[in-house]
Scaffold this motif. Structure first.
Motif, short mmCIF file in Angstrom:
data_model
loop_
_atom_site.label_atom_id
_atom_site.label_comp_id
_atom_site.label_asym_id
_atom_site.label_seq_id
_atom_site.Cartn_x
_atom_site.Cartn_y
_atom_site.Cartn_z
N VAL A 128 0.83 -1.21 0.00
CA VAL A 128 0.00 0.00 0.00
C VAL A 128 0.87 1.26 0.00
CG1 VAL A 128 -0.25 0.16 2.53
CG2 VAL A 128 -2.12 0.95 1.06
N LYS A 129 2.05 1.16 0.61
CA LYS A 129 2.94 2.33 0.64
C LYS A 129 3.57 2.58 -0.72
CE LYS A 129 4.30 1.70 5.44
NZ LYS A 129 5.42 1.28 6.27
N LEU A 133 -1.08 -3.20 -4.18
CA LEU A 133 -1.61 -4.18 -3.22
C LEU A 133 -0.83 -5.47 -3.39
CD1 LEU A 133 -3.42 -6.11 -5.29
CD2 LEU A 133 -5.08 -4.31 -4.99
N THR A 139 -3.80 -10.82 -1.08
CA THR A 139 -5.06 -10.29 -0.55
C THR A 139 -6.07 -11.42 -0.32
OG1 THR A 139 -6.06 -9.93 -2.73
CG2 THR A 139 -4.76 -8.11 -1.80
N THR A 156 -3.89 -2.27 4.53
CA THR A 156 -4.19 -0.86 4.25
C THR A 156 -3.21 0.10 4.90
OG1 THR A 156 -5.72 -0.79 6.11
CG2 THR A 156 -6.67 -1.23 3.94
N PHE A 226 -7.17 7.59 4.98
CA PHE A 226 -7.03 7.13 3.59
C PHE A 226 -7.35 8.22 2.57
CE2 PHE A 226 -8.41 2.64 5.22
CZ PHE A 226 -7.16 2.48 5.82
N ALA A 231 -4.89 3.28 -3.16
CA ALA A 231 -4.53 1.89 -2.84
C ALA A 231 -5.28 1.30 -1.63
CB ALA A 231 -3.02 1.77 -2.63
N PRO A 232 -5.50 2.06 -0.54
CA PRO A 232 -6.19 1.40 0.59
C PRO A 232 -7.55 0.84 0.20
CG PRO A 232 -5.22 3.48 1.29
CD PRO A 232 -5.07 3.42 -0.21
N ASN A 235 -7.23 -2.35 -1.76
CA ASN A 235 -6.89 -3.45 -0.84
C ASN A 235 -8.14 -3.95 -0.13
OD1 ASN A 235 -3.87 -4.25 -0.26
ND2 ASN A 235 -3.83 -2.08 -0.82
#
Ligand code: 3HC
Length: 686
Positions: A128-129, A133, A139, A156, A226, A231-232, A235
């Motif tokens: 996520v960083k 994902l 996942t 996340t 967020f 991305a969060p 995910n």
């Protein structure tokens, strides 16, 4: 067998597969190929009854090789296929984990049938960083193995968990101490005949019957955190799919979302930033073999907010600090606040009562300047006035042992001028911490004209030890960060006179992704900061506010009015002040567009960044981005001001500035570097 960085060896009837791909065993193409070859070897050799996958060096696989992203290599022998090959091996596979099993590394572990981990091992999915994902089944397998709540949190936030938590969650089967390989081989021997093989992708108990409200609640609870990031949410949707769809369909959702994110600008920005952050630690023009000085004891001058915060960094890292103040009351107040801050952290469960005592036990408060004599590094954090700083450095020069590093926490002043009062300017450096210094990650290391290479190397290493991200800056007014803040502040204030409101200017910045706008920031930091303190001398809007005691949040009045809970509302009085100034200055009120606010406040920052670069005050454009992301909350999904300018197109920035040039008047001059780069269709960052 040897296949690139992967070698195999047979221990009795166990095939031990070893990766040796320093520094972090990233899962580059050669590693992926080697892993597949190793599984094929295991399948093809009847004497092999089980497999152990392990890594040499500092860590188990720390994830996919980020430097391969976007290159043809990323599309060969792809990781999702590799992990499936591991899981589908007909012989038990045991992952032997040490260091940090991250991202693709954890996905390899999850695809293995059993996981043995050293008790110091850590686990995470930090994709996520990087704006993406876990795209190799992570996942889908992680919630099946560790449960939905933990998977949601890990995916996340990118947060790592320790072996104990991983074991409690069912993520690992066994925690061991001592020889990891021996333990892993022993486990492989134990399980070699057990069938069917436990496969993460087939586990259903933790993803069946999950109430969909779990996801809605999670989104709601984290909406603020967020905000702006793609991305969060992606995910979350993948983990949601793991609870609603069979595994085979879940991985398709994962693949589609992975590709979507990967092709987006946010992922590019965040991956650029990953390397920018690591590049920042490298100092140009310094011999590679420069050895750092030993810092066993630190001195801090001034127990105010900055001095206290700075001290806490070292105490938390186990380094003793002697803190000096002029009088007992200030000393007691300062150390009292430090203790309170630690206790507040303990109350949140982020440190134990013992750790609080340990940290505070390393602190020696003193009123005796001579007590600083044997410190290896002394950081001055007193009032921002050149004469006071010079006086302190003269005293330090006379008092402190030779070889010690003498640092100033100044945020604007000339380090060379300060160094010149000592007989050892080579030992003098700027260490500009950001407030609150115990929280903010950024450290500007200001390199004076005479600062010795080993002083710089020491500062950069020390920064890492106290968990800061350090950036080298040259000597100029405000260094990198605050220097770029100035044109933004000047133009933002002028925009008020021309017809914008503080709310509009701040809204544009918040919508852009900044945590707050320039006027919200002024109210938080204190409108009176840098004020001349003469209420009769009113030369600008800020003077007028300060003269009326509108010093910001601390007075419940600044550019905004604040209620008891510090909730802001637009201030009619501030509008009167602005109207009054406008009338006096003869500026005509007009409608200001949001676009103009962006051009006058953000484009001007880019222009100042370009000047900083062309003057050599920053080593590289990416360092400027690191300063702004870590020091001022620039949204990392936009990479930083210089990356953002590149992605907007430098000609667009130049056009915007040209459109505003007449309004900005003598406050603005173009950076030659910006004009040149735009003209040549080049970028600041590559
Ligand atoms: N790919 C390529 N290079 C990497 C890397 C990676 N995943 N992780 C680290 N490196 C490089 C760094 O750039 C650095 O290179 P340099 O020496 O040339 O500057 C070097 O390895 C050492 O890294 P650090 O300075 O960060 O070393 P630390 O010891 O402080 O930290 C670490 C080690 C905790 C492993 C840290 O490097 C880290 O967090 N790495 C990133 C892990 C990550 O994001 N993994 C997920 C990748 S994406 C993925 O797996 C996708 C998959 O789901 C399909």
């Amino acid at each position: 067998m040897t296949s690139g960085p992967i070698t195999t060896q047979i221990h009795h009837d166990i095939l031990v597969v070893t990766s040796n791909n320093p520094p972090v065993n990233a899962l580059g193409l050669a590693v992926r190929r080697g892993l597949v070859a190793a599984i094929e070897e295991a399948e093809g050799n009847d004497a092999v009854k089980a497999v152990v996958i392990r890594c040499e060096g500092q860590t188990f696989f720390a994830g996919a090789d980020v430097s391969e992203f976007g290159t043809p290599k990323a599309f060969e022998q792809m990781l999702p296929t590799v992990v499936d090959i591991i899981e589908n091996c007909t012989k038990p596979v045991v992952a032997a984990i040490h260091g940090t099993a991250l991202g693709g590394g954890l996905e390899v572990a999850l695809a293995s049938h059993y996981r043995v981990a050293d008790k110091t091992a850590k686990f995470g999915v930090p994709e996520v960083k990087l704006g993406i994902l876990p795209g190799a089944g992570g996942t889908q397998r992680l919630p099946r193995v560790a449960g939905v709540p933990l998977a949601l949190e890990m995916a996340t936030t990118g947060k790592m968990i320790g072996a104990k938590e991983a074991s409690e969650a069912g993520l690992i089967d066994r925690i061991v101490e001592g020889d990891l390989l021996q333990h892993a081989v022993a486990m492989a021997e134990e399980v070699k005949d057990i069938r069917p093989l436990p496969k993460s992708s087939e586990k259903q108990d933790k993803v069946s019957g999950v109430d969909p409200s779990v996801f809605a609640d999670f989104r709601k609870a984290n909406a603020r955190k967020f905000r702006g990031f793609d991305a969060p949410e992606a995910n979350i949707q993948c983990i949601e799919a793991a609870t609603a769809k069979p595994y085979a369909e879940g991985v398709q959702v994962e693949r589609a979302k992975f590709m979507e994110l990967m092709s987006g600008l946010q992922a590019r920005a965040q991956q650029y930033f990953f390397f920018a952050e690591r590049k920042a630690a490298k100092i140009d023009g310094i011999p590679e073999d420069t050895r750092p000085r030993t810092i066993a004891k630190v001195g801090v001058i001034g127990a105010g907010t900055m001095g206290g915060g700075i001290s806490m960094n070292f105490l938390s890292a186990g380094i003793p600090v002697t803190i000096f103040e002029m009088n007992q009351e200030a000393l007691d107040r300062g150390t009292g606040i430090m203790r309170k801050n630690y206790e507040a952290t303990a109350a949140k469960g982020r440190m134990s009562a013992d750790q609080v005592e340990q940290a505070m036990g390393l602190l020696t408060p003193t009123l005796d300047f001579a007590a600083l004599a044997d410190c290896d590094l002394i950081i001055e954090a007193v009032f921002e006035q050149m004469e006071i700083k010079k006086d302190i450095f003269t005293r330090l020069d006379a008092t402190v042992k030779q070889g010690a590093i003498l640092a100033s926490n100044t945020s604007y002043l000339n380090i060379d001028e300060i160094a010149a009062v000592t007989k050892r300017p080579e030992d003098v450096v700027g260490l500009h911490f950001f407030s609150p210094a115990n929280v903010m990650k950024l450290l500007e290391v200001v390199r004076g004209a005479k600062t010795a290479p080993d002083v710089l190397v020491t500062a950069m290493l020390l920064a890492k030890k106290i968990k800061k991200v350090a950036v080298v800056a040259g000597v100029c007014h405000g260094f990198i960060g605050n220097r770029m803040l100035m044109p933004r502040q000047v133009e933002a204030t002028k925009l008020l006179l021309e017809g914008a409101t503080p709310e509009q200017v701040d809204r544009v910045h918040v919508e852009f992704g900044m945590p707050m706008g320039p006027f919200q920031m002024a109210d938080l930091a204190g409108v009176d900061i840098g004020w001349h303190r003469d209420p009769t001398r009113i030369e600008n809007i800020r003077d007028a506010l300060a003269a009326e005691g509108r010093w910001g949040q601390k007075k419940q009045a600044g550019f905004y009015d604040y209620d008891d809970k510090r909730r802001p509302s637009p201030s009619p009085r501030v509008q009167e002040i602005i109207d009054d100034f406008r009338a006096k200055s003869g500026v005509e009120k007009r409608d200001i567009s949001d676009e103009e606010i962006v051009q006058r406040t953000l484009y001007t920052m880019v222009n100042e960044g370009a000047k900083i670069l062309e003057e050599g005050m920053a080593q590289r454009a990416s360092d400027i981005d690191v300063v702004w992301v870590y020091g001022y909350g620039w949204p990392v999904y936009r990479g930083g001001p210089m990356f953002w300018a590149d992605s907007e197109g430098l000609q667009k920035i130049v056009d915007g500035l040209e459109a505003q040039e007449s309004r900005m008047g003598s406050d603005f001059t173009f950076s030659k570097l910006l004009l040149d780069k735009a003209g040549n269709n080049e970028k600041f960052t590559r």
